[in-house]
Design a protein around this motif. Structure first.
Motif, PDB file in Angstrom:
ATOM      1  N   ILE A   1       0.827  -1.198   0.000  1.00  0.00           N
ATOM      2  CA  ILE A   1       0.000   0.000   0.000  1.00  0.00           C
ATOM      3  C   ILE A   1       0.865   1.253   0.000  1.00  0.00           C
ATOM      4  O   ILE A   1       2.062   1.215   0.307  1.00  0.00           O
ATOM      5  CB  ILE A   1      -1.009   0.055   1.179  1.00  0.00           C
ATOM      6  CG1 ILE A   1      -0.317  -0.178   2.509  1.00  0.00           C
ATOM      7  CG2 ILE A   1      -2.150  -0.921   0.986  1.00  0.00           C
ATOM      8  CD1 ILE A   1      -1.231   0.062   3.706  1.00  0.00           C
TER       9      ILE A   1
ATOM     10  N   ASP B   1       0.820   5.631  -1.775  1.00  0.00           N
ATOM     11  CA  ASP B   1       0.342   6.471  -2.872  1.00  0.00           C
ATOM     12  C   ASP B   1       0.705   5.899  -4.244  1.00  0.00           C
ATOM     13  O   ASP B   1       1.626   5.093  -4.373  1.00  0.00           O
ATOM     14  CB  ASP B   1       0.955   7.876  -2.774  1.00  0.00           C
ATOM     15  CG  ASP B   1       0.255   8.733  -1.725  1.00  0.00           C
ATOM     16  OD1 ASP B   1      -0.611   8.227  -0.995  1.00  0.00           O
ATOM     17  OD2 ASP B   1       0.592   9.931  -1.642  1.00  0.00           O
ATOM     18  N   SER B   2       0.020   6.388  -5.239  1.00  0.00           N
ATOM     19  CA  SER B   2       0.295   6.029  -6.625  1.00  0.00           C
ATOM     20  C   SER B   2       1.702   6.498  -7.011  1.00  0.00           C
ATOM     21  O   SER B   2       2.149   7.559  -6.563  1.00  0.00           O
ATOM     22  CB  SER B   2      -0.744   6.723  -7.506  1.00  0.00           C
ATOM     23  OG  SER B   2      -0.543   6.383  -8.839  1.00  0.00           O
TER      24      SER B   2
ATOM     25  N   LYS C   1       5.324   0.688  -5.961  1.00  0.00           N
ATOM     26  CA  LYS C   1       4.808  -0.588  -5.428  1.00  0.00           C
ATOM     27  C   LYS C   1       4.900  -1.727  -6.443  1.00  0.00           C
ATOM     28  O   LYS C   1       5.373  -2.819  -6.124  1.00  0.00           O
ATOM     29  CB  LYS C   1       3.346  -0.432  -4.969  1.00  0.00           C
ATOM     30  CG  LYS C   1       3.143   0.589  -3.870  1.00  0.00           C
ATOM     31  CD  LYS C   1       1.696   0.691  -3.437  1.00  0.00           C
ATOM     32  CE  LYS C   1       0.747   1.151  -4.525  1.00  0.00           C
ATOM     33  NZ  LYS C   1       1.028   2.511  -5.043  1.00  0.00           N
TER      34      LYS C   1
ATOM     35  N   ASP D   1      -1.016  -6.410  -4.984  1.00  0.00           N
ATOM     36  CA  ASP D   1      -0.677  -5.072  -5.463  1.00  0.00           C
ATOM     37  C   ASP D   1      -1.964  -4.366  -5.864  1.00  0.00           C
ATOM     38  O   ASP D   1      -2.843  -4.981  -6.458  1.00  0.00           O
ATOM     39  CB  ASP D   1       0.259  -5.212  -6.685  1.00  0.00           C
ATOM     40  CG  ASP D   1       0.775  -3.883  -7.187  1.00  0.00           C
ATOM     41  OD1 ASP D   1       0.678  -2.881  -6.451  1.00  0.00           O
ATOM     42  OD2 ASP D   1       1.270  -3.854  -8.328  1.00  0.00           O
ATOM     43  N   THR D   2      -2.079  -3.100  -5.527  1.00  0.00           N
ATOM     44  CA  THR D   2      -3.277  -2.341  -5.915  1.00  0.00           C
ATOM     45  C   THR D   2      -3.228  -2.086  -7.416  1.00  0.00           C
ATOM     46  O   THR D   2      -2.162  -1.912  -7.984  1.00  0.00           O
ATOM     47  CB  THR D   2      -3.332  -0.968  -5.216  1.00  0.00           C
ATOM     48  OG1 THR D   2      -2.127  -0.272  -5.496  1.00  0.00           O
ATOM     49  CG2 THR D   2      -3.502  -1.122  -3.728  1.00  0.00           C
TER      50      THR D   2
ATOM     51  N   GLU E   1      -5.361   3.696  -5.513  1.00  0.00           N
ATOM     52  CA  GLU E   1      -4.639   4.316  -4.404  1.00  0.00           C
ATOM     53  C   GLU E   1      -5.292   5.571  -3.827  1.00  0.00           C
ATOM     54  O   GLU E   1      -4.787   6.132  -2.875  1.00  0.00           O
ATOM     55  CB  GLU E   1      -3.201   4.638  -4.815  1.00  0.00           C
ATOM     56  CG  GLU E   1      -2.351   3.395  -5.053  1.00  0.00           C
ATOM     57  CD  GLU E   1      -2.250   3.038  -6.517  1.00  0.00           C
ATOM     58  OE1 GLU E   1      -3.196   3.380  -7.278  1.00  0.00           O
ATOM     59  OE2 GLU E   1      -1.248   2.432  -6.907  1.00  0.00           O
TER      60      GLU E   1
ATOM     61  N   VAL F   1      -9.278   1.591  -1.665  1.00  0.00           N
ATOM     62  CA  VAL F   1      -8.852   0.195  -1.546  1.00  0.00           C
ATOM     63  C   VAL F   1      -9.916  -0.543  -0.743  1.00  0.00           C
ATOM     64  O   VAL F   1     -10.311  -0.108   0.329  1.00  0.00           O
ATOM     65  CB  VAL F   1      -7.471   0.098  -0.846  1.00  0.00           C
ATOM     66  CG1 VAL F   1      -7.071  -1.348  -0.635  1.00  0.00           C
ATOM     67  CG2 VAL F   1      -6.399   0.820  -1.662  1.00  0.00           C
TER      68      VAL F   1
ATOM     69  N   SER G   1       4.028  11.804  -0.399  1.00  0.00           N
ATOM     70  CA  SER G   1       3.783  10.360  -0.267  1.00  0.00           C
ATOM     71  C   SER G   1       4.149   9.878   1.140  1.00  0.00           C
ATOM     72  O   SER G   1       3.576   8.913   1.647  1.00  0.00           O
ATOM     73  CB  SER G   1       4.551   9.573  -1.334  1.00  0.00           C
ATOM     74  OG  SER G   1       5.950   9.603  -1.098  1.00  0.00           O
TER      75      SER G   1
ATOM     76  N   TRP H   1      -2.576   5.865   5.522  1.00  0.00           N
ATOM     77  CA  TRP H   1      -2.498   4.480   5.052  1.00  0.00           C
ATOM     78  C   TRP H   1      -2.400   3.522   6.244  1.00  0.00           C
ATOM     79  O   TRP H   1      -2.988   2.448   6.250  1.00  0.00           O
ATOM     80  CB  TRP H   1      -1.293   4.280   4.123  1.00  0.00           C
ATOM     81  CG  TRP H   1      -1.499   4.838   2.754  1.00  0.00           C
ATOM     82  CD1 TRP H   1      -0.864   5.898   2.194  1.00  0.00           C
ATOM     83  CD2 TRP H   1      -2.408   4.356   1.756  1.00  0.00           C
ATOM     84  NE1 TRP H   1      -1.317   6.118   0.909  1.00  0.00           N
ATOM     85  CE2 TRP H   1      -2.255   5.186   0.626  1.00  0.00           C
ATOM     86  CE3 TRP H   1      -3.336   3.316   1.712  1.00  0.00           C
ATOM     87  CZ2 TRP H   1      -3.008   4.996  -0.542  1.00  0.00           C
ATOM     88  CZ3 TRP H   1      -4.078   3.122   0.556  1.00  0.00           C
ATOM     89  CH2 TRP H   1      -3.909   3.956  -0.550  1.00  0.00           C
TER      90      TRP H   1
END
Ligand code: GDP
Ligand code: MG
Length: 177
Positions: free
Chosen positions: A17, A19-20, A24, A66-67, A71, A76, A98, A105
């Motif tokens: 998890i 931020d975009s 990740k 993985d997302t 994000e 999620v 981030s 998060w």
């Protein structure tokens, strides 16, 4: 393993998890396939990748989720967190925002996941030292306060990626074996 190549003793779910664009998917690509791409696009449809390791003579299958571009805050779903025994909470050392989003998060993670979840705070893109916006000390201090493991990684240079997953999986193993 003669006669037991497919034997898996444990399956541990670990979620990524953060931020975009913090890296990740590239951290996962590095860990699962030893690959890296500089122009990675969001992988749609693939929920997780696996890699099997040996810990204390047992075969442990890591199932890393993985997302897929979910994000945004609270986007999620709880299914993503369900059953997760470990998490990599990732920020980008060159993007202060981030890191500033990490408490959110963490709150979301703790609200959804297993009580004993093993969490590693990961400062990715350590190869971009000249663009650093988050000091190692700040992150270390936050991790200590929140009882998280902490490492800085580079998916690009393959620095500490193995170490991050190994640490989380070994700790999960200690708790659940
Ligand atoms: P995600 O949205 O968190 O899954 O981020 P991605 O894995 O898609 O990575 C976003 C961008 O950062 C891509 O252009 C990657 O190539 C790049 N990236 C990921 N990890 C690293 C790293 O360790 N170092 C550098 N320099 N770039 C990285
Ligand atoms: Mg991604």
């Amino acid at each position: 393993m003669a006669g037991g190549a497919d034997k898996v003793d444990y399956v541990f779910k670990v979620v990524l998890i953060g931020d975009s664009a913090v890296g990740k998917s590239q951290i996962l690509a590095r860990f699962a396939r030893n690959e890296f791409s500089l122009d990675s696009k969001a992988t749609i449809g693939v929920e997780f990748q696996t890699r099997t390791l040996v810990i204390d003579h047992k075969s442990v299958k890591a199932q890393i989720w993985d997302t897929a571009g979910q994000e945004r805050y609270r986007a999620v779903t709880s299914a993503y967190y369900r059953g997760a025994l470990g998490a990599l909470l990732v920020y980008d050392i060159t993007k202060r925002q981030s890191f500033d989003h990490i408490p959110r998060w963490l709150e979301e993670l703790r609200g959804h996941a297993d009580k004993n979840i093993v969490i590693m705070l990961v400062g990715n893109k350590s190869d971009l030292e000249e663009e650093r916006a988050v000091s190692t000390e700040d992150a270390k201090e936050f991790a200590e306060k929140e009882n998280l493991f902490f490492l800085e990684t580079s998916a690009l240079q393959a620095t500490n990626v193995e170490n991050a997953f190994q640490t989380v999986l070994t700790e999960i193993f200690k708790i659940h074996s």
